[in-house]
Design a protein around this motif. Structure first.
Motif, PDB file in Angstrom:
ATOM      1  N   UNK A   1     -11.730  -0.711  40.571  1.00 41.33           N
ATOM      2  CA  UNK A   1     -13.098  -1.513  40.315  1.00 41.33           C
ATOM      3  C   UNK A   1     -13.677  -1.095  39.052  1.00 41.33           C
ATOM      4  N   UNK A   2     -13.729   0.568  38.816  1.00 44.41           N
ATOM      5  CA  UNK A   2     -14.365   1.089  37.864  1.00 44.41           C
ATOM      6  C   UNK A   2     -13.587   0.802  36.472  1.00 44.41           C
ATOM      7  N   UNK A   3     -12.291   0.629  36.447  1.00 53.16           N
ATOM      8  CA  UNK A   3     -11.393   0.284  35.397  1.00 53.16           C
ATOM      9  C   UNK A   3     -11.455  -1.228  35.094  1.00 53.16           C
ATOM     10  N   UNK A   4     -11.618  -2.244  35.890  1.00 56.54           N
ATOM     11  CA  UNK A   4     -12.169  -3.485  35.399  1.00 56.54           C
ATOM     12  C   UNK A   4     -13.455  -3.503  34.911  1.00 56.54           C
TER      13      UNK A   4
ATOM     14  N   UNK B   1     -14.901  -1.182  32.994  1.00 56.14           N
ATOM     15  CA  UNK B   1     -14.636  -0.516  31.891  1.00 56.14           C
ATOM     16  C   UNK B   1     -13.714  -1.461  30.772  1.00 56.14           C
ATOM     17  N   UNK B   2     -12.626  -2.202  31.283  1.00 53.39           N
ATOM     18  CA  UNK B   2     -12.316  -3.095  30.509  1.00 53.39           C
ATOM     19  C   UNK B   2     -13.028  -4.272  30.079  1.00 53.39           C
ATOM     20  N   UNK B   3     -14.073  -4.597  30.929  1.00 63.27           N
ATOM     21  CA  UNK B   3     -14.608  -5.785  30.533  1.00 63.27           C
ATOM     22  C   UNK B   3     -15.544  -5.292  29.436  1.00 63.27           C
ATOM     23  N   UNK B   4     -16.021  -4.122  29.534  1.00 60.20           N
ATOM     24  CA  UNK B   4     -17.091  -3.495  28.585  1.00 60.20           C
ATOM     25  C   UNK B   4     -16.346  -3.216  27.051  1.00 60.20           C
ATOM     26  N   UNK B   5     -15.088  -3.211  27.177  1.00 63.33           N
ATOM     27  CA  UNK B   5     -14.292  -2.824  26.055  1.00 63.33           C
ATOM     28  C   UNK B   5     -14.048  -4.253  25.230  1.00 63.33           C
ATOM     29  N   UNK B   6     -13.631  -5.375  26.313  1.00 61.07           N
ATOM     30  CA  UNK B   6     -13.511  -6.676  25.721  1.00 61.07           C
ATOM     31  C   UNK B   6     -14.607  -6.825  25.135  1.00 61.07           C
TER      32      UNK B   6
END
Length: 314
Positions: free
Chosen positions: A1-4, A6-11
């Motif tokens: 969940x946290x990784x998702x 973070x990935x959304x923020x990076x995108x």
């Protein structure tokens, strides 16, 4: 969940960094790792895609700009006659080549400013102070001509040169004002002297004309007097000639009568006495009273004389 998350923020961050807007009236220069890849084809205003952290779009303003040649302080220039002139000028320019503007010089606007100052010093330095102060427009035209062939290397084009102020130093201006006033005084005195000379000339002319008119009037009067005397002399001569003619005619009619001839000459003598008497002179007879005894004969002679004149008039 946290990784998702973070990935959304990076995108989202990468998406934001992948697009750049080039404003209106600007051109965009794209570089990859510091190297320009669109030197001859700048980006037009609008939204453009770029590779984050690899490509960079540098916007260049194409609108007109204005710069003073020496900031807010006038330039000091030495003229050919070693006088100081103070000049304040500005340039209106715009970018024509974004690549040369960004990378052709460290600071294209400042480089152009220094170049134009050098040109201006060269132009005004070849003039005297008086020529420079009276040649504002000519200086602008010459500076514009030189700039046109010297600023292309900066990626700039100078649209207009404005010389806002051109004046001498305070000390020189004071000296020039004194010199100008002195010149005005000389002109005023000269005009005054010319006016006096004109008045004298006018008076002399009037006097000369009066003298000439007087001389002409005297000459005319003398000529008329001479003509009158000539006419009187001619009339007297004509009268004498006429008298001789009448006498010859009378004598031819009366014949060679000695008594009549003597009576005629006595008549002439009496007329002469009469004229002397009318003139106021004293008349003395010669003591021969017998001469007056022939008066009846002279009366007859007068009738014959008058008759001769009447015939001639006819």
């Amino acid at each position: 969940m946290i990784l998702t998350i973070i990935l959304i923020i990076v995108i989202l961050i990468l998406g934001y960094l992948s697009f750049q807007i080039v404003p209106q009236n600007h051109a965009g220069m794209i570089t990859i790792w510091g190297k320009c890849i669109n030197r001859n084809h700048p980006c037009e205003p609008g939204l453009h895609f770029k590779i984050p952290f690899v490509e960079k779009i540098i916007p260049v303003n194409l609108a007109q700009g204005n710069v003073y040649l020496s900031g807010n302080h006038p330039m000091t220039i030495t003229t050919s006659d070693q006088a100081l002139a103070y000049i304040q000028a500005s340039l209106t320019y715009h970018v024509t080549n974004p690549y040369d503007y960004l990378w052709g010089n460290q600071n294209s606007v400042e480089s152009m400013n220094q170049k134009v100052q050098s040109m201006l010093r060269d132009i005004i330095g070849g003039m005297t102070l008086n020529d420079a102060l009276d040649s504002n427009e000519r200086i602008q035209v010459e500076l514009q001509r030189r700039i046109a062939s010297a600023t292309y290397m900066y990626g700039l084009h100078v649209d207009q040169v404005n010389i806002e102020k051109l004046q001498a130093s305070e000390e020189m201006q004071k000296h020039m004002d004194e010199q100008k006033q002195s010149q005005l005084d000389k002109v005023s005195k000269k005009n005054e002297a010319d006016g006096d000379a004109a008045k004298i000339s006018s008076v002399n002319k009037a006097q000369n004309e009066a003298t000439v008119n007087t001389a002409q009037a005297k000459a005319t009067a003398t000529k008329k007097n001479a003509d009158a005397q000539k006419y009187a002399i001619q009339a007297n001569a004509d009268a004498q000639q006429y008298s001789v003619k009448v006498m010859q005619k009378v004598l031819s009619e009366v014949g060679n009568d000695p008594k009549l001839e003597k009576a005629y000459f006595n008549y002439l003598s009496i007329n002469a006495y009469k004229q002397l008497a009318e003139s106021g002179n004293m008349v003395f007879a010669n003591g021969h009273s017998n001469d007056f005894g022939d008066l009846p004969k002279m009366a007859a002679m007068q009738k014959i004389w008058d008759k001769g004149e009447a015939n001639d008039n006819k």
